[in-house]
Design a protein around this motif. Structure first.
Motif, short mmCIF file in Angstrom:
data_model
loop_
_atom_site.label_atom_id
_atom_site.label_comp_id
_atom_site.label_asym_id
_atom_site.label_seq_id
_atom_site.Cartn_x
_atom_site.Cartn_y
_atom_site.Cartn_z
N LYS A 114 82.66 5.76 80.91
CA LYS A 114 83.48 6.06 79.74
C LYS A 114 84.77 6.78 80.12
O LYS A 114 85.61 7.02 79.27
CB LYS A 114 82.70 6.86 78.71
CG LYS A 114 82.26 8.23 79.14
CD LYS A 114 81.50 8.91 78.00
CE LYS A 114 81.06 10.31 78.36
NZ LYS A 114 80.41 10.98 77.24
N TYR A 115 84.93 7.12 81.40
CA TYR A 115 86.12 7.84 81.84
C TYR A 115 87.02 6.95 82.69
O TYR A 115 86.53 6.14 83.48
CB TYR A 115 85.74 9.08 82.64
CG TYR A 115 84.86 10.03 81.89
CD1 TYR A 115 85.34 10.73 80.79
CD2 TYR A 115 83.54 10.23 82.25
CE1 TYR A 115 84.53 11.60 80.08
CE2 TYR A 115 82.72 11.10 81.55
CZ TYR A 115 83.22 11.78 80.46
OH TYR A 115 82.42 12.63 79.77
N SER A 116 88.31 7.14 82.54
CA SER A 116 89.27 6.37 83.33
C SER A 116 89.77 7.15 84.54
O SER A 116 90.15 6.57 85.54
CB SER A 116 90.46 5.96 82.47
OG SER A 116 91.09 7.10 81.92
N ARG B 251 87.54 1.79 83.36
CA ARG B 251 86.30 2.05 82.63
C ARG B 251 85.39 0.82 82.65
O ARG B 251 84.18 0.94 82.83
CB ARG B 251 86.60 2.47 81.19
CG ARG B 251 87.15 3.87 81.07
CD ARG B 251 87.13 4.39 79.62
NE ARG B 251 87.55 3.40 78.64
CZ ARG B 251 88.82 3.18 78.30
NH1 ARG B 251 89.80 3.86 78.86
NH2 ARG B 251 89.12 2.27 77.38
N ASN C 165 97.83 16.47 77.04
CA ASN C 165 97.17 15.81 75.91
C ASN C 165 95.66 15.99 76.06
O ASN C 165 95.02 15.29 76.83
CB ASN C 165 97.55 14.33 75.88
CG ASN C 165 96.91 13.59 74.72
OD1 ASN C 165 96.21 14.19 73.90
ND2 ASN C 165 97.15 12.31 74.64
N HIS D 270 93.69 5.28 77.46
CA HIS D 270 93.70 4.15 76.53
C HIS D 270 94.61 3.00 76.98
O HIS D 270 94.71 2.01 76.28
CB HIS D 270 94.11 4.62 75.14
CG HIS D 270 93.15 5.61 74.58
ND1 HIS D 270 91.91 5.27 74.11
CD2 HIS D 270 93.22 6.96 74.46
CE1 HIS D 270 91.27 6.34 73.71
NE2 HIS D 270 92.04 7.39 73.91
N CYS E 294 88.74 12.20 81.68
CA CYS E 294 89.62 11.64 80.66
C CYS E 294 89.25 10.20 80.31
O CYS E 294 88.89 9.41 81.16
CB CYS E 294 91.07 11.67 81.17
SG CYS E 294 91.59 13.30 81.73
N ARG E 295 89.40 9.89 79.03
CA ARG E 295 89.22 8.53 78.53
C ARG E 295 90.59 8.00 78.14
O ARG E 295 90.99 8.09 76.98
CB ARG E 295 88.26 8.52 77.34
CG ARG E 295 86.84 8.89 77.71
CD ARG E 295 85.90 8.93 76.52
NE ARG E 295 86.22 9.97 75.55
CZ ARG E 295 85.88 11.25 75.66
NH1 ARG E 295 85.22 11.66 76.72
NH2 ARG E 295 86.20 12.12 74.73
N LYS F 1 93.35 15.31 74.00
CA LYS F 1 92.55 14.35 73.23
C LYS F 1 91.73 13.49 74.20
O LYS F 1 92.22 13.07 75.23
CB LYS F 1 93.47 13.47 72.39
CG LYS F 1 92.73 12.50 71.52
CD LYS F 1 93.68 11.67 70.69
CE LYS F 1 92.89 10.69 69.85
NZ LYS F 1 93.75 9.75 69.16
N ASP F 2 90.50 13.24 73.85
CA ASP F 2 89.60 12.39 74.64
C ASP F 2 89.38 12.91 76.05
O ASP F 2 89.38 12.16 77.02
CB ASP F 2 90.11 10.94 74.68
CG ASP F 2 90.12 10.30 73.31
OD1 ASP F 2 89.20 10.59 72.52
OD2 ASP F 2 91.04 9.52 73.01
N VAL F 3 89.18 14.23 76.16
CA VAL F 3 88.92 14.88 77.45
C VAL F 3 87.63 15.69 77.35
O VAL F 3 87.45 16.44 76.39
CB VAL F 3 90.09 15.81 77.84
CG1 VAL F 3 89.77 16.59 79.10
CG2 VAL F 3 91.37 15.02 78.01
N ASP F 4 86.75 15.49 78.31
CA ASP F 4 85.56 16.34 78.43
C ASP F 4 85.82 17.30 79.60
O ASP F 4 86.24 16.87 80.68
CB ASP F 4 84.31 15.51 78.70
CG ASP F 4 83.91 14.66 77.50
OD1 ASP F 4 84.27 15.04 76.36
OD2 ASP F 4 83.26 13.62 77.69
#
Length: 97
Positions: A23-25, A17, A53, A9, A6-7, A55-58
């Motif tokens: 790039k991941y938190s 990060r 959520n 915010h 996860c990234r 969003k912004d997950v690999d």
């Protein structure tokens, strides 16, 4: 079992990060219909995957682990507070050659 890189915010996510040069938190874990993760101000939680959520997950599939043992461990962590002191283990911010 899937690993969700996860990234985040928020301020702590940005600090993680920055300190890790990554790039991941954080990484959450999905087993079946549930996602387990530890978040600042929320601690360790379990939420339905349909409400997560995404969003912004690999997403990476994890094989070779005893999923039942991982699930027992994750369930034992629920409700524990976020490990703010653990975040400090990333200090100082040295980049390895």
């Amino acid at each position: 079992m899937r690993l969700l890189f996860c990234r985040g915010h928020g301020l702590i996510a940005a600090a993680v990060r920055w300190m890790t040069w990554g790039k991941y938190s954080h990484v959450a874990i999905q087993i079946g219909d549930w996602v387990y993760e530890a978040l600042a101000f929320k601690g360790v939680r379990k939420i339905p995957a349909v409400k997560y959520n995404w969003k912004d997950v690999d997403i990476f599939t994890s094989n070779g682990y005893n999923e039942a043992a991982v699930l027992v461990f994750l369930e034992s962590q629920l409700g524990k507070p976020y490990d703010y002191l653990g975040v400090l283990r990333f200090l100082p911010r040295w980049k390895k050659a």
